[in-house]
Motif scaffolding. Structure first.
Motif, short mmCIF file in Angstrom:
data_model
loop_
_atom_site.label_atom_id
_atom_site.label_comp_id
_atom_site.label_asym_id
_atom_site.label_seq_id
_atom_site.Cartn_x
_atom_site.Cartn_y
_atom_site.Cartn_z
N VAL A 79 0.84 -1.20 0.00
CA VAL A 79 0.00 0.00 0.00
C VAL A 79 0.88 1.25 0.00
O VAL A 79 0.63 2.21 -0.74
N MET A 80 1.93 1.24 0.82
CA MET A 80 2.82 2.40 0.90
C MET A 80 3.54 2.63 -0.43
O MET A 80 3.68 3.78 -0.87
N LEU A 81 3.99 1.55 -1.09
CA LEU A 81 4.66 1.70 -2.37
C LEU A 81 3.74 2.32 -3.41
O LEU A 81 4.15 3.18 -4.19
N GLY A 82 2.48 1.88 -3.40
CA GLY A 82 1.51 2.47 -4.33
C GLY A 82 1.25 3.94 -4.02
O GLY A 82 1.14 4.76 -4.93
N GLY B 199 4.52 10.80 -5.76
CA GLY B 199 5.71 11.25 -6.47
C GLY B 199 6.92 11.23 -5.56
O GLY B 199 7.04 12.05 -4.66
N ILE B 200 7.81 10.24 -5.77
CA ILE B 200 9.00 10.12 -4.92
C ILE B 200 9.84 11.38 -5.05
O ILE B 200 10.15 11.84 -6.15
N CYS C 260 -4.47 -6.43 -5.41
CA CYS C 260 -3.94 -5.19 -6.01
C CYS C 260 -3.72 -4.11 -4.94
O CYS C 260 -4.24 -2.99 -5.03
N LEU C 261 -2.92 -4.46 -3.93
CA LEU C 261 -2.71 -3.54 -2.81
C LEU C 261 -1.95 -2.29 -3.21
O LEU C 261 -2.17 -1.22 -2.62
N GLY D 170 -3.08 1.63 -2.55
CA GLY D 170 -2.28 2.75 -2.08
C GLY D 170 -2.30 3.92 -3.03
O GLY D 170 -2.38 5.08 -2.61
N ARG D 171 -2.23 3.63 -4.34
CA ARG D 171 -2.25 4.72 -5.32
C ARG D 171 -3.57 5.49 -5.27
O ARG D 171 -3.59 6.73 -5.29
N VAL D 172 -4.68 4.75 -5.20
CA VAL D 172 -5.98 5.41 -5.15
C VAL D 172 -6.11 6.23 -3.86
O VAL D 172 -6.62 7.36 -3.87
#
Length: 335
Positions: A79-82, A88-89, A290-291, A295-297
Motif C-alpha cells: 500500500v505504501m509503495l503504491g 511522487g517520490i 492489487c494492494l 495505495g495509489r488510489v
C-alpha cells in the motif's frame, strides 16, 4: 523573502493561514485551478511571496503521514509503495508510523505528525474491519486504505474481496469444474465473509450448487491440510481457498493422497503472495487484491482532499486473477 517560523521552510498550510483561506483554496490559487476571485488569488500569492513559498515548489512542500497497524508489513508495504508512486517520490515527503495496534502510541504519532504540520494522513492496516477513527486534528484530511473507520464519515479505499471471490468461482466454472468447494479463513474476519459471499453468488448465478458448505478456519497451511482431509469424501473437482497459505496446505494433502492438481482437483488461492503462490507445487492460480493500486488510489484521494475536494465514501479496487498451473493455465473468463 523570509521563511515562516524561523528557519523552518514554509508549507502550504502556512500560506493558507497567512492568506486566511483553506489549504484547498491556497492550492488552487497557486496551481491556477478552479474558479477563484481575483482578490483571493492575489492574497494567496502575496502570502506565498512573503513566506518564501513559490508556486512551483508546491509539490515539494506537501507532507503526508502514513499510519499503519501492520507491524509485519505484509499489507502496508505494498500500500505504501503504491501511495509513493501516486505522491511522487521526492516530491511529497511521507512519514510512516507503525502504531503496533496500540491506541496510545497511535495518538502520540498523530500529535507528532500535527507538530510537523503534515497536510494529510493515510491510515492503513492488515484487516479491512472497521476500526475506531483516527483522532486527527481539524484541517488535516484523512484517507483510510486497507481499513475503514467505524461509522464511516471518511474516505476509505479497500480491495474488492467479494469481487475476488466471484472471479475465482467464475474461472473454475469456465474451465468446466462443477463440484467446487470453498475453504475459508476465520469467519470473524470481514474479508473471509466477503470472499465467501462472492464465491457463493457466482455459483448461484450459474445454477451450480457448492460442493458442501463453506468451511471457515484459520489463515494457515495447517488449516488447509486439515480442511482438505475433511473434503476428500465430497470428492470436489475444484477448491477455492480463502488465502494462498490455506491453498498451500490443501495442496499438500491432495498430493499426499494421490489427487493430481489440476487434473483431479483445480486450486485457486487468494492474495497472490508470490513466495507462497510461486513456491506451491504446482504454482498457484491466485486472486490478487492489487494492494499497490489501493495505495495509489488512497494517495490520489488524499491529494484531492488537500485541494479541498471532500469525499467520505468507500471505494473498492477491483482484484485481478493471476492464472497459473494449479488451474491448468486456462485464460481468465471475459468480464
Amino acid at each position: 523573502m523570509t521563511q515562516a517560523r524561523g528557519t523552518r521552510r514554509a508549507t502550504i498550510r502556512d500560506v493558507a493561514e497567512s492568506a486566511g483561506v483553506s489549504v484547498g483554496t491556497a492550492s488552487k490559487a497557486l496551481n491556477g485551478q478552479g474558479k477563484l476571485r481575483a482578490e483571493t488569488i492575489e492574497r494567496v500569492m502575496r502570502a506565498a511571496e512573503r513566506l518564501g513559498f513559490a508556486p512551483n515548489t508546491l509539490a515539494q512542500a506537501l507532507l503526508a503521514g502514513l499510519i499503519t497497524t501492520d507491524s509485519f508489513g505484509r499489507f502496508s508495504i505494498p500500500v505504501m509503495l503504491g501511495a509513493e508512486d501516486a505522491l511522487g517520490i521526492g516530491q511529497v515527503s511521507v512519514f510512516m508510523c507503525d502504531t503496533r495496534d496500540d491506541p496510545e502510541r497511535e495518538q502520540r504519532y498523530v500529535e507528532m505528525l500535527w507538530a510537523r504540520r503534515v497536510d494529510g494522513l493515510i491510515v492503513t492496516g492488515r484487516r479491512i474491519e472497521p476500526r475506531p477513527p483516527v483522532q486527527s486534528l481539524p484541517g488535516i484530511p484523512v484517507v483510510y486504505a486497507m481499513t475503514q473507520p467505524v461509522g464511516g464519515g471518511a474516505a476509505a479505499v479497500l480491495p474488492d474481496d467479494e469481487g475476488g471471490g466471484r472471479a475465482a468461482a467464475a474461472h473454475l466454472l469456465a474451465i468446466g469444474r462443477r463440484r467446487i468447494a470453498h475453504v475459508a479463513g476465520p469467519e470473524r474476519f470481514l474479508a473471509a465473509r466477503l470472499r465467501a459471499r462472492g464465491f457463493s453468488s457466482a455459483l448461484a448465478a450459474a445454477g451450480v450448487a457448492p460442493c458442501g458448505e463453506t468451511r471457515f478456519g484459520e489463515w494457515s497451511e495447517h488449516w488447509g491440510r486439515e480442511a482438505a482431509g475433511l473434503l476428500l469424501a465430497d470428492r470436489p473437482d475444484a477448491i477455492f481457498c480463502g488465502s494462498d497459505q490455506i491453498a498451500r496446505g490443501v495442496s499438500d494433502t491432495l498430493r499426499a493422497v494421490g489427487r493430481r492438481i489440476p487434473d483431479d482437483v483445480a486450486l485457486v488461492g487468494f492474495d497472490n503472495w508470490l513466495p507462497i503462490a510461486m513456491g506451491a507445487l504446482p504454482p498457484l492460480t491466485s486472486v490478487d487484491p492489487c494492494l499497490e493500486e489501493v495505495g495509489r488510489v488512497a494517495a490520489t484521494r488524499l491529494l484531492a482532499a488537500i485541494s479541498g475536494e471532500h469525499a467520505d465514501d468507500v471505494y473498492r479496487v477491483p482484484t485481478r486473477l493471476d492464472i497459473r498451473e494449479s488451474t491448468g493455465g486456462y485464460p481468465a473468463p471475459a468480464g
